[in-house]
Scaffold this motif. Sequence first.
Motif, PDB file in Angstrom:
ATOM      1  N   SER A 206       0.830  -1.212   0.000  1.00 59.72           N
ATOM      2  CA  SER A 206       0.000   0.000   0.000  1.00 59.72           C
ATOM      3  C   SER A 206       0.860   1.257   0.000  1.00 59.72           C
ATOM      4  O   SER A 206       0.609   2.201  -0.757  1.00 59.72           O
ATOM      5  N   VAL A 207       1.882   1.263   0.851  1.00 58.34           N
ATOM      6  CA  VAL A 207       2.769   2.425   0.931  1.00 58.34           C
ATOM      7  C   VAL A 207       3.532   2.609  -0.380  1.00 58.34           C
ATOM      8  O   VAL A 207       3.656   3.734  -0.892  1.00 58.34           O
ATOM      9  N   ALA A 208       4.023   1.516  -0.937  1.00 55.18           N
ATOM     10  CA  ALA A 208       4.787   1.586  -2.192  1.00 55.18           C
ATOM     11  C   ALA A 208       3.915   2.101  -3.338  1.00 55.18           C
ATOM     12  O   ALA A 208       4.319   3.006  -4.088  1.00 55.18           O
ATOM     13  N   LEU A 209       2.721   1.526  -3.458  1.00 52.49           N
ATOM     14  CA  LEU A 209       1.806   1.957  -4.528  1.00 52.49           C
ATOM     15  C   LEU A 209       1.342   3.397  -4.305  1.00 52.49           C
ATOM     16  O   LEU A 209       1.166   4.161  -5.257  1.00 52.49           O
ATOM     17  N   GLY A 210       1.136   3.754  -3.032  1.00 51.24           N
ATOM     18  CA  GLY A 210       0.726   5.116  -2.702  1.00 51.24           C
ATOM     19  C   GLY A 210       1.783   6.135  -3.100  1.00 51.24           C
ATOM     20  O   GLY A 210       1.466   7.197  -3.653  1.00 51.24           O
ATOM     21  N   GLU A 211       3.055   5.812  -2.848  1.00 50.89           N
ATOM     22  CA  GLU A 211       4.138   6.724  -3.205  1.00 50.89           C
ATOM     23  C   GLU A 211       4.251   6.875  -4.729  1.00 50.89           C
ATOM     24  O   GLU A 211       4.473   7.974  -5.238  1.00 50.89           O
ATOM     25  N   GLU A 212       4.077   5.772  -5.448  1.00 56.19           N
ATOM     26  CA  GLU A 212       4.111   5.830  -6.908  1.00 56.19           C
ATOM     27  C   GLU A 212       2.943   6.660  -7.442  1.00 56.19           C
ATOM     28  O   GLU A 212       3.089   7.415  -8.417  1.00 56.19           O
ATOM     29  N   LEU A 213       1.800   6.515  -6.779  1.00 56.86           N
ATOM     30  CA  LEU A 213       0.618   7.269  -7.176  1.00 56.86           C
ATOM     31  C   LEU A 213       0.835   8.765  -6.953  1.00 56.86           C
ATOM     32  O   LEU A 213       0.447   9.598  -7.787  1.00 56.86           O
ATOM     33  N   LEU A 214       1.474   9.110  -5.858  1.00 60.11           N
ATOM     34  CA  LEU A 214       1.773  10.518  -5.577  1.00 60.11           C
ATOM     35  C   LEU A 214       2.686  11.123  -6.634  1.00 60.11           C
ATOM     36  O   LEU A 214       2.540  12.283  -7.015  1.00 60.11           O
ATOM     37  N   VAL A 215       3.642  10.313  -7.115  1.00 60.84           N
ATOM     38  CA  VAL A 215       4.551  10.782  -8.162  1.00 60.84           C
ATOM     39  C   VAL A 215       3.766  11.061  -9.454  1.00 60.84           C
ATOM     40  O   VAL A 215       3.991  12.084 -10.119  1.00 60.84           O
ATOM     41  N   LEU A 216       2.856  10.161  -9.802  1.00 56.95           N
ATOM     42  CA  LEU A 216       2.041  10.349 -11.011  1.00 56.95           C
ATOM     43  C   LEU A 216       1.160  11.588 -10.903  1.00 56.95           C
ATOM     44  O   LEU A 216       1.009  12.349 -11.866  1.00 56.95           O
ATOM     45  N   ILE A 217       0.564  11.779  -9.721  1.00 64.30           N
ATOM     46  CA  ILE A 217      -0.309  12.945  -9.515  1.00 64.30           C
ATOM     47  C   ILE A 217       0.503  14.237  -9.607  1.00 64.30           C
ATOM     48  O   ILE A 217       0.053  15.231 -10.203  1.00 64.30           O
ATOM     49  N   ASP A 218       1.707  14.217  -9.046  1.00 64.97           N
ATOM     50  CA  ASP A 218       2.566  15.396  -9.114  1.00 64.97           C
ATOM     51  C   ASP A 218       2.952  15.705 -10.558  1.00 64.97           C
ATOM     52  O   ASP A 218       2.975  16.871 -10.978  1.00 64.97           O
ATOM     53  N   GLU A 219       3.249  14.658 -11.324  1.00 64.64           N
ATOM     54  CA  GLU A 219       3.591  14.846 -12.735  1.00 64.64           C
ATOM     55  C   GLU A 219       2.411  15.429 -13.501  1.00 64.64           C
ATOM     56  O   GLU A 219       2.569  16.323 -14.343  1.00 64.64           O
ATOM     57  N   ARG A 220       1.222  14.946 -13.189  1.00 68.22           N
ATOM     58  CA  ARG A 220       0.014  15.465 -13.842  1.00 68.22           C
ATOM     59  C   ARG A 220      -0.201  16.939 -13.531  1.00 68.22           C
ATOM     60  O   ARG A 220      -0.551  17.740 -14.413  1.00 68.22           O
ATOM     61  N   ASN A 221      -0.023  17.313 -12.274  1.00 66.44           N
ATOM     62  CA  ASN A 221      -0.202  18.712 -11.878  1.00 66.44           C
ATOM     63  C   ASN A 221       0.773  19.627 -12.617  1.00 66.44           C
ATOM     64  O   ASN A 221       0.416  20.731 -13.041  1.00 66.44           O
ATOM     65  N   LYS A 222       2.002  19.162 -12.780  1.00 61.65           N
ATOM     66  CA  LYS A 222       3.003  19.963 -13.484  1.00 61.65           C
ATOM     67  C   LYS A 222       2.638  20.118 -14.959  1.00 61.65           C
ATOM     68  O   LYS A 222       2.800  21.193 -15.545  1.00 61.65           O
ATOM     69  N   ARG A 223       2.167  19.039 -15.568  1.00 62.60           N
ATOM     70  CA  ARG A 223       1.767  19.118 -16.971  1.00 62.60           C
ATOM     71  C   ARG A 223       0.548  20.029 -17.147  1.00 62.60           C
ATOM     72  O   ARG A 223       0.440  20.746 -18.154  1.00 62.60           O
ATOM     73  N   CYS A 224      -0.362  19.985 -16.182  1.00 59.04           N
ATOM     74  CA  CYS A 224      -1.544  20.854 -16.232  1.00 59.04           C
ATOM     75  C   CYS A 224      -1.132  22.314 -16.255  1.00 59.04           C
ATOM     76  O   CYS A 224      -1.668  23.119 -17.003  1.00 59.04           O
ATOM     77  N   ARG A 225      -0.154  22.648 -15.426  1.00 60.01           N
ATOM     78  CA  ARG A 225       0.318  24.038 -15.384  1.00 60.01           C
ATOM     79  C   ARG A 225       0.975  24.440 -16.695  1.00 60.01           C
ATOM     80  O   ARG A 225       0.849  25.575 -17.147  1.00 60.01           O
ATOM     81  N   LEU A 226       1.693  23.523 -17.324  1.00 62.54           N
ATOM     82  CA  LEU A 226       2.355  23.823 -18.589  1.00 62.54           C
ATOM     83  C   LEU A 226       1.360  24.003 -19.736  1.00 62.54           C
ATOM     84  O   LEU A 226       1.602  24.769 -20.667  1.00 62.54           O
TER      85      LEU A 226
END
Length: 228
Positions: A206-226
């Motif tokens: 759960s922790v491992a998948l959660g951390e990977e999910l956070l990375v994907l969400i962060d990447e999405r937020n950055k792309r949204c801003r661009l």
Amino acid sequence: MKSFKVYTVIWALCFVVFSLAAFLIPLPTRFCGVFWVGYIFITVTFLLQLACSFFALKSNEPQKTVYNLPTFKASFTGLAAMLIAGGFAMIIPSFPMWLCILLCSAVLAATLIGVILTLVFSKTVSGIDKKVRTYSFVMRSLTADAEHIMASADEPEIKATAKKVYEAIRFSDVMSNSALEQLDTSIQRQFSAFEEAVSSKDTELSVALGEELLVLIDERNKRCRLLK
């Protein structure tokens, strides 16, 4: 549809009053060519206005009705202009027939162009709004699911990770576009795997998948801003 039925009654009354006025009020041009040109053009515009009103008011969804109102207004404006143009031709004895036909044709053409343009505009806006609601639904749905996972998690470490995921999704930009579709799909798949891991109470996974999910969400937020 009920609104259109009510409008049809009002429209019929207006058309009857117009016809009675045209045939009962003493006019020097009665039954002359100019009279009939004006009457026919005004009648055609009345029918066009009724057709546009049907399109604008047929839906029971308030949002669609709002989008179609510009079409209704364009046709109504055209009707008013035709009443003026055709009315002058019908009541002025010396009004040239060629000018009557030209004037009424110009008004009718302008009305049709206005109706077509507003129809295209309404369709475009409606399509954009539909895409916006579709795109925003994905993130809003994930927010609700993430909140449920956070509330149902028992293990402290899993609950802490679930809270991070929930807050990350909650404060993410709900909007999206075609450039983010692949990333959105990856987030949804990762979230489903995270949800299954939490349900099985597998802390490490759960922790491992959660951390990977956070990375994907962060990447999405950055792309949204661009993309803005």
